[in-house]
Write an enzyme that holds these catalytic residues in place. Structure first.
Site, PDB file in Angstrom:
ATOM      1  CB  CYS B 164      -0.858   0.041   1.255  1.00 51.44           C
ATOM      2  SG  CYS B 164      -2.460  -0.644   1.003  1.00 51.44           S
ATOM      3  CB  VAL B 167      -0.027   1.623  -4.241  1.00 50.51           C
ATOM      4  CG1 VAL B 167      -1.131   2.274  -5.065  1.00 50.51           C
ATOM      5  CG2 VAL B 167       0.231   0.201  -4.717  1.00 50.51           C
ATOM      6  CG  HIS B 168       0.310   6.669   0.173  1.00 54.45           C
ATOM      7  ND1 HIS B 168      -0.920   7.301   0.110  1.00 54.45           N
ATOM      8  CD2 HIS B 168       1.056   7.416   1.025  1.00 54.45           C
ATOM      9  CE1 HIS B 168      -0.897   8.376   0.898  1.00 54.45           C
ATOM     10  NE2 HIS B 168       0.295   8.470   1.456  1.00 54.45           N
ATOM     11  CB  VAL B 169       5.438   6.394  -2.311  1.00 52.88           C
ATOM     12  CG1 VAL B 169       6.611   7.133  -2.938  1.00 52.88           C
ATOM     13  CG2 VAL B 169       5.510   6.455  -0.791  1.00 52.88           C
ATOM     14  CB  THR B 172       2.735  11.104  -4.112  1.00 55.09           C
ATOM     15  OG1 THR B 172       1.853  10.548  -3.154  1.00 55.09           O
ATOM     16  CG2 THR B 172       3.041  12.525  -3.772  1.00 55.09           C
TER      17      THR B 172
END
Lengths: 307, 207
Positions: B164, B167-169, B172
């Site tokens: 996660c 994917v989150h980074v 961005t």
């Protein structure tokens, strides 16, 4: 530092490449504990303390002969006394006092070694002894999680794990373990695993003649055999001997965790990073009008009006 | 022409986010060090094996408690709606670079919401299971089978959390103009209109 040379190490915890393979002539050793000839004198416990220089705290009496009450960082072997009712061949009830010397079984497939995350903190020698190398121990307790016999103990003083070393230092120079040396009845014997199994079978034959029809050698195959083997009068019911497991094996939860889960999880993480990288290099970013005005040369500045 | 910016995250939320992010990075490195031998050398970053073992659970607890605050702050904005289902169906087109057909998103799109819930669930599992084998203080209270189950679930939840986080980074980096929401607290008008048109309507009253 291990008690034997690095050439004698056959397996090493948290290590993904093979150990040195050149020296493989060493015979596997075993300690045979004949429960039927044990008199519960605790000479083995005393010899263990003496040779290994261990002094456990004096415990308290709980109404049994068990003293100390449990294995600990300073008590690597403990006599377990069990009073059990069994049936004779004539179906009469009789009371038996079963005394089992408990301690590390030195599994051929050691759950502690499999679970340990610190490279070289647990090693297995070519002679079969499983040894804790304390200087590499990080105190996580995974060895306890992995052990099917509930043997390792973490010290409250230094947070290191301890257990019987089968006197690897003595065995390494051709001596028998201290407990074997001290046993006055010959209930504990030491030699090559082959010889010990042969001797155990002789004892089983004797016991069967004496009315213990289910006598057997305890060398559990669920952990690929052990390097401490028992002769049990009631080989069909090892649980009678203070809960000795009848079919010990490394828990499937531990095997999954330390087996397929490790490479799969690492592959998934590396895969996610690579997917992101190549996605950016091929599909490219999502931009908006503000990124591109003023020729896209200036980064957005905080001078803009806040809403 | 003056560019307009919209406030997306308040100062306390940004501080909170970065505490969680730093702890995730450090707990992640120390956890991976103990998870796979190929990464055991990460223990050098923490002062050796024993220090890694000592620090990891504390980093994890700070992260979990830090996230708990974010959770209660933002959970209402992250409730999944029927419109989000439509968004989920078109995400693959967006990943292929087809930016035209996305259904309009509010303050958070469906992907961000699912990320939020996966973070929440995996952190809850990590927090609970972590205590079950935290030595020397807690592990001895629990039966060995519980401990064995806990280490397995902990590893699984940690893998989900790390995936996660990746994917989150990446999201961005992928969606330009996003990072300043967490560094400055504001996002540009163009960014809001492009990526969160329903939120834009909420803020301005027009499309």
């Amino acid at each position: 530092m291990s008690s034997l040379q690095s050439l004698d190490i056959v397996r090493r915890s948290a290590t993904t490449t093979p150990s040195p393979q050149a020296r493989r002539a060493e015979k596997e050793v075993a300690k045979l504990i004949d429960v039927s000839s044990c008199i519960g004198c605790k000479a083995c416990q005393v010899a263990c303390m003496q040779w290994n220089d261990l002094r456990d705290d004096v415990g308290s009496n709980i109404g049994t002969y068990d003293n100390p009450r449990d294995l600990s960082a300073e008590s690597w072997t403990v006599m377990r006394f069990s009073e059990v009712e069994t049936k004779t061949q004539a179906e009469e009830t009789k009371l038996e006092w079963l005394i089992r010397k408990d301690g590390c079984m030195h599994c051929a497939d050691p759950g502690c070694l499999k679970a340990c995350p610190a490279p070289g903190a647990i090693v297995q020698y070519t002679n079969g002894i499983v040894d804790f190398i304390s200087e590499h121990c990080i105190g996580c307790g995974n060895c306890i999680t992995g052990c099917p016999f509930d043997v390792p103990r973490i010290s409250k003083k230094d947070n290191k794990a301890y257990k019987c070393s089968l006197c690897s230092d003595r065995v390494g120079v051709g001596l028998e373990p201290a407990c074997v040396k001290a046993c006055p009845t010959g209930a504990i014997r030491f030699g090559s695993k082959e010889d010990m199994l042969d001797f155990g079978e002789e004892r089983v034959t004797d016991l069967k003649e004496r009315g213990f029809a289910q006598a057997a050698v305890y060398d559990p195959q669920g952990v690929s055999g052990t390097h401490v083997v028992y002769v049990l009068q009631h080989g069909d019911k090892p649980e009678l001997y203070h809960g000795l497991p009848s079919n010990p094996k490394i828990s499937p939860l531990v095997s999954l965790w330390k087996g397929i889960a490790k490479p799969l999880a690492v592959a998934a993480m590396i895969g996610a990073v690579l997917t992101g990288f190549f996605h950016y290099m091929t599909v490219g970013p999502i931009e908006n009008e503000d990124d591109n005005d003023e020729g896209g040369k200036k980064a957005p500045t905080p001078e803009g009006e806040r809403v | 022409m003056t560019r307009r910016y919209f406030q997306r995250y308040q100062r306390p939320d940004r501080i909170n986010h970065w505490i969680v992010a730093i702890c995730l990075f450090l707990a992640g490195l120390s956890g991976l060090a103990l998870f796979h031998p190929s990464m055991y050398w990460f223990t050098n970053l923490f002062g050796g094996g024993p220090w890694t073992r000592i620090l990891h659970p504390f980093l994890g607890v700070i992260m979990a408690l830090g996230f708990a605050r974010l959770f209660f702050r933002f959970r209402r904005d992250n409730v999944l709606t029927d419109a989000d289902r439509q968004w989920n169906r078109t995400i693959f087109a967006l990943l292929r670079g087809d930016k035209g057909n996305m259904p309009p998103a509010g303050k958070y799109n469906a992907g961000q919401k699912m990320m939020f819930w996966t973070f929440a669930i995996s952190l809850l599992v990590l927090f609970v299971t972590g205590f079950l084998f935290w030595r020397p203080w807690f592990a001895h209270f629990f039966p060995i089978t519980v401990v064995r189950l806990a280490v397995l679930l902990h590893a699984f939840a940690a893998t989900m959390l790390v995936l996660c986080a990746i994917v989150h980074v990446y999201a961005t980096i992928w969606v330009k103009g996003t990072l300043r929401a967490m560094t400055r607290g504001t996002v540009s008008e163009g960014w809001v209109r492009k990526n969160h048109p329903l939120w834009y309507r909420e803020l301005t009253g027009h499309d």
